[in-house]
Design a protein around this motif. Structure first.
Motif, PDB file in Angstrom:
ATOM      1  N   UNK A   1     -20.107   5.314  -4.559  1.00  0.00           N
ATOM      2  CA  UNK A   1     -19.507   4.991  -5.860  1.00  0.00           C
ATOM      3  C   UNK A   1     -18.090   4.436  -5.691  1.00  0.00           C
ATOM      4  N   UNK A   2     -17.288   5.093  -4.855  1.00  0.00           N
ATOM      5  CA  UNK A   2     -15.918   4.645  -4.613  1.00  0.00           C
ATOM      6  C   UNK A   2     -15.933   3.232  -4.013  1.00  0.00           C
ATOM      7  N   UNK A   3     -16.832   3.012  -3.058  1.00  0.00           N
ATOM      8  CA  UNK A   3     -16.930   1.685  -2.425  1.00  0.00           C
ATOM      9  C   UNK A   3     -17.385   0.619  -3.418  1.00  0.00           C
ATOM     10  N   UNK A   4     -18.265   0.980  -4.342  1.00  0.00           N
ATOM     11  CA  UNK A   4     -18.718   0.040  -5.368  1.00  0.00           C
ATOM     12  C   UNK A   4     -17.536  -0.413  -6.222  1.00  0.00           C
ATOM     13  N   UNK A   5     -16.736   0.539  -6.668  1.00  0.00           N
ATOM     14  CA  UNK A   5     -15.577   0.205  -7.496  1.00  0.00           C
ATOM     15  C   UNK A   5     -14.577  -0.622  -6.697  1.00  0.00           C
ATOM     16  N   UNK A   6     -14.364  -0.272  -5.430  1.00  0.00           N
ATOM     17  CA  UNK A   6     -13.448  -1.052  -4.601  1.00  0.00           C
ATOM     18  C   UNK A   6     -13.945  -2.481  -4.406  1.00  0.00           C
ATOM     19  N   UNK A   7     -15.255  -2.650  -4.239  1.00  0.00           N
ATOM     20  CA  UNK A   7     -15.811  -4.002  -4.101  1.00  0.00           C
ATOM     21  C   UNK A   7     -15.524  -4.823  -5.347  1.00  0.00           C
ATOM     22  N   UNK A   8     -15.676  -4.199  -6.499  1.00  0.00           N
ATOM     23  CA  UNK A   8     -15.392  -4.888  -7.758  1.00  0.00           C
ATOM     24  C   UNK A   8     -13.908  -5.231  -7.863  1.00  0.00           C
ATOM     25  N   UNK A   9     -13.069  -4.300  -7.468  1.00  0.00           N
ATOM     26  CA  UNK A   9     -11.621  -4.527  -7.507  1.00  0.00           C
ATOM     27  C   UNK A   9     -11.213  -5.622  -6.519  1.00  0.00           C
ATOM     28  N   UNK A  10     -11.760  -5.578  -5.299  1.00  0.00           N
ATOM     29  CA  UNK A  10     -11.396  -6.570  -4.287  1.00  0.00           C
ATOM     30  C   UNK A  10     -11.997  -7.950  -4.586  1.00  0.00           C
ATOM     31  N   UNK A  11     -12.982  -8.000  -5.470  1.00  0.00           N
ATOM     32  CA  UNK A  11     -13.492  -9.312  -5.871  1.00  0.00           C
ATOM     33  C   UNK A  11     -12.453 -10.054  -6.708  1.00  0.00           C
ATOM     34  N   UNK A  12     -11.506  -9.317  -7.278  1.00  0.00           N
ATOM     35  CA  UNK A  12     -10.436  -9.904  -8.084  1.00  0.00           C
ATOM     36  C   UNK A  12      -9.102  -9.963  -7.346  1.00  0.00           C
ATOM     37  N   UNK A  13      -8.877  -8.987  -6.511  1.00  0.00           N
ATOM     38  CA  UNK A  13      -7.626  -8.907  -5.760  1.00  0.00           C
ATOM     39  C   UNK A  13      -7.972  -8.894  -4.271  1.00  0.00           C
ATOM     40  N   UNK A  14      -7.047  -9.300  -3.464  1.00  0.00           N
ATOM     41  CA  UNK A  14      -7.295  -9.266  -2.028  1.00  0.00           C
ATOM     42  C   UNK A  14      -7.387  -7.821  -1.554  1.00  0.00           C
ATOM     43  N   UNK A  15      -8.056  -7.649  -0.416  1.00  0.00           N
ATOM     44  CA  UNK A  15      -8.154  -6.336   0.212  1.00  0.00           C
ATOM     45  C   UNK A  15      -6.748  -5.767   0.378  1.00  0.00           C
ATOM     46  N   UNK A  16      -6.598  -4.475   0.069  1.00  0.00           N
ATOM     47  CA  UNK A  16      -5.294  -3.852   0.101  1.00  0.00           C
ATOM     48  C   UNK A  16      -5.421  -2.458   0.701  1.00  0.00           C
ATOM     49  N   UNK A  17      -4.693  -2.208   1.767  1.00  0.00           N
ATOM     50  CA  UNK A  17      -4.806  -0.918   2.468  1.00  0.00           C
ATOM     51  C   UNK A  17      -4.328   0.245   1.602  1.00  0.00           C
ATOM     52  N   UNK A  18      -3.413  -0.017   0.676  1.00  0.00           N
ATOM     53  CA  UNK A  18      -2.933   1.051  -0.203  1.00  0.00           C
ATOM     54  C   UNK A  18      -4.030   1.482  -1.187  1.00  0.00           C
ATOM     55  N   UNK A  19      -4.785   0.496  -1.667  1.00  0.00           N
ATOM     56  CA  UNK A  19      -5.910   0.817  -2.552  1.00  0.00           C
ATOM     57  C   UNK A  19      -6.946   1.639  -1.796  1.00  0.00           C
ATOM     58  N   UNK A  20      -7.188   1.260  -0.552  1.00  0.00           N
ATOM     59  CA  UNK A  20      -8.143   2.013   0.271  1.00  0.00           C
ATOM     60  C   UNK A  20      -7.642   3.440   0.472  1.00  0.00           C
TER      61      UNK A  20
END
Length: 193
Positions: free
Chosen positions: A75-94
């Motif tokens: 679930x967490x990875x799903x939301x992160x995928x959606x977020x990273x589809x709009x913003x670049x990968x970010x280690x702080x978000x991870x």
């Protein structure tokens, strides 16, 4: 072997999400679409498969607890995928995601209601996702988010039952519509560019 009534039908609604997710993944993979959107559909399909197993079969409670802990990570990875589809990968978000995941696991281990914590996590991310959709004038993506929010409200209400669907099954139908609308939005975005 199979569970009965609401749980079995909830499991079957997971299969519908799985089918829609796989269809979206396969269609977008053929055109080498954004890797984060592909991850979103793939992870959602995997999560739906686990949800089908959890809700449909009479299995040991300990195994169900382990599957839920795995599912929370998905679930967490799903939301992160959606977020990273709009913003670049970010280690702080991870990093923040990992903290949320640890908190969810602790809640699950102590049999606490982790759904509210997860909904808070989703809402925080949705704020950023909606902001990006509005900024980039991709308003059609917002329809998916609106359907997801309505489904989420019904999920946490927990007192809703329609036919043989409880709050989980009803939410899954909204999730299926969300996935369809996201796919349509992806296709529309492609045609615009």
């Amino acid at each position: 072997m199979f569970r009965s009534d609401y749980e079995l039908l909830t499991g079957i609604t997971n299969l519908f999400i799985l089918i829609v997710s796989l269809y979206s993944f396969i269609r977008l993979k053929r055109i080498n679409y954004n890797k984060y959107w592909l991850s979103f559909y793939m992870l959602l399909g995997l999560g739906s498969l686990l949800g089908f197993i959890i809700h449909s079969f009479n299995i040991n409670d300990r195994i169900v607890s382990i599957l839920w802990i795995i599912l929370l990570f998905i679930f967490i990875c799903i939301i992160n995928s959606l977020l990273f589809s709009e913003y670049k990968y970010n280690k702080y978000i991870v990093f923040i995601s990992i903290l949320f995941y640890i908190f969810l696991v602790v809640e699950a281990i102590f049999n606490m209601d982790y759904i509210i914590t997860f909904v808070i996590y989703v809402c925080i991310n949705f704020i950023f996702i909606i902001k990006s959709y509005i900024k980039n004038k991709r308003y059609y993506y917002l329809y998916s988010i609106i359907i997801q929010i309505i489904g989420g409200i019904l999920l946490i209400s927990r007192n809703i039952k329609i036919w043989y669907l409880d709050h989980n099954g009803i939410y899954h139908l909204f999730m299926m519509i969300t996935v369809i609308l996201f796919y349509i939005s992806n296709k529309r975005y492609i045609s615009e560019y």
